[in-house]
Design a protein around this motif. Structure first.
Motif, short mmCIF file in Angstrom:
data_model
loop_
_atom_site.label_atom_id
_atom_site.label_comp_id
_atom_site.label_asym_id
_atom_site.label_seq_id
_atom_site.Cartn_x
_atom_site.Cartn_y
_atom_site.Cartn_z
N VAL A 126 -3.47 -6.23 -0.17
CA VAL A 126 -2.90 -5.10 0.07
C VAL A 126 -2.53 -4.98 1.20
O VAL A 126 -3.28 -4.89 2.38
N ARG B 46 -7.75 -4.41 -2.84
CA ARG B 46 -8.41 -4.88 -1.63
C ARG B 46 -9.80 -5.64 -2.10
O ARG B 46 -10.07 -6.54 -1.15
N ASN C 295 -5.25 0.94 -4.27
CA ASN C 295 -5.22 0.29 -2.97
C ASN C 295 -6.49 -0.33 -3.07
O ASN C 295 -6.68 -1.46 -2.65
N GLU C 296 -7.57 0.38 -3.04
CA GLU C 296 -8.89 0.07 -2.84
C GLU C 296 -9.31 -1.19 -3.94
O GLU C 296 -10.10 -2.02 -3.66
N ALA D 278 0.84 -1.16 0.00
CA ALA D 278 0.02 -0.03 0.01
C ALA D 278 0.95 1.21 -0.02
O ALA D 278 0.51 2.13 -0.76
N ASP D 279 1.98 1.25 0.66
CA ASP D 279 2.69 2.62 0.80
C ASP D 279 4.07 2.39 0.11
O ASP D 279 4.99 3.00 0.35
#
Length: 206
Positions: free
Chosen positions: A189, A178, A174-175, A149-150
């Motif tokens: 994620v 997920r 990211n979403e 994610a990061d």
């Protein structure tokens, strides 16, 4: 009459061992000087990937680099080089590429399969282009995927325009991952701090 011996009770079933998690590899995409120079949240992304590299190496997991080469990042130039904070260690593989998909016309798939990799931990630049294209192709080729994610980023935008703001683009992808369902694949994620490179550990249920 003598008593008839009773049949021996069946031995209790031995519980089967939980399945082993697929062997992971860290994939670092296009973290090159010229590209990181235009990246949103560049220092934080580099730091997150550097931490992942250290943990992957400690666990003995492969660290593989995809390195773009084109008119904007010509091989041999300073801009083409991978940023020094993420420089490959001796023996690590750098896969040259010329397209957003790091698997297209490259040795990436062969490199991963030769090392027994079943899960690709995806990081790098740029979120909507090379990171997204490579993550989808990894799923299509049979790998589980962790999108860090990061650990991925995109370019800073010059101002309002048709592109989403970089922070929105990172959050959007990211979403999507997920909630992405891919038959026969495990898609996750995770923040960099939660990525596990030990492999061989029982895969969590679900």
């Amino acid at each position: 009459m003598p008593a008839t011996p009773s049949a021996a009770a069946p031995a209790p079933a031995t519980p089967s061992a939980p399945p082993l998690a697929p062997a992971p590899a860290l994939l670092v995409i296009d973290m090159q000087n010229a590209l990181v120079a235009m990246a949103y949240r560049a220092s934080g992304t580099v730091a997150a990937i550097a931490g992942l590299q250290a943990r992957a190496r400690e666990a003995g997991a492969p660290v593989v680099f995809a390195q773009q080469r084109d008119d904007e990042v010509e091989p041999g130039t300073e801009g083409w080089r991978i940023v020094p904070e993420l420089a490959p260690a001796p023996g690590e593989t750098v896969v040259p590429k010329a397209a957003p998909d790091s698997f297209l016309d490259t040795e990436l798939d062969a490199v991963l399969r030769a090392r027994g990799v079943g899960e690709v931990v995806v990081t790098g630049f740029a979120t909507e282009i090379c990171v997204e294209s490579t993550a989808r192709q990894a799923l299509s080729r049979g790998y589980d995927v962790v999108l860090v994610a990061d650990g991925h980023t995109t370019s800073v935008r010059p101002g309002p325009g048709p592109y989403a703001a970089p922070e929105a683009s990172v959050a959007h992808h990211n979403e999507i991952y997920r909630n992405l369902r891919f038959p026969g694949r495990r898609v996750r994620v995770l923040p960099a701090a939660e990525v596990d490179f030990t492999g061989g550990a029982p895969a969590p249920a679900g």
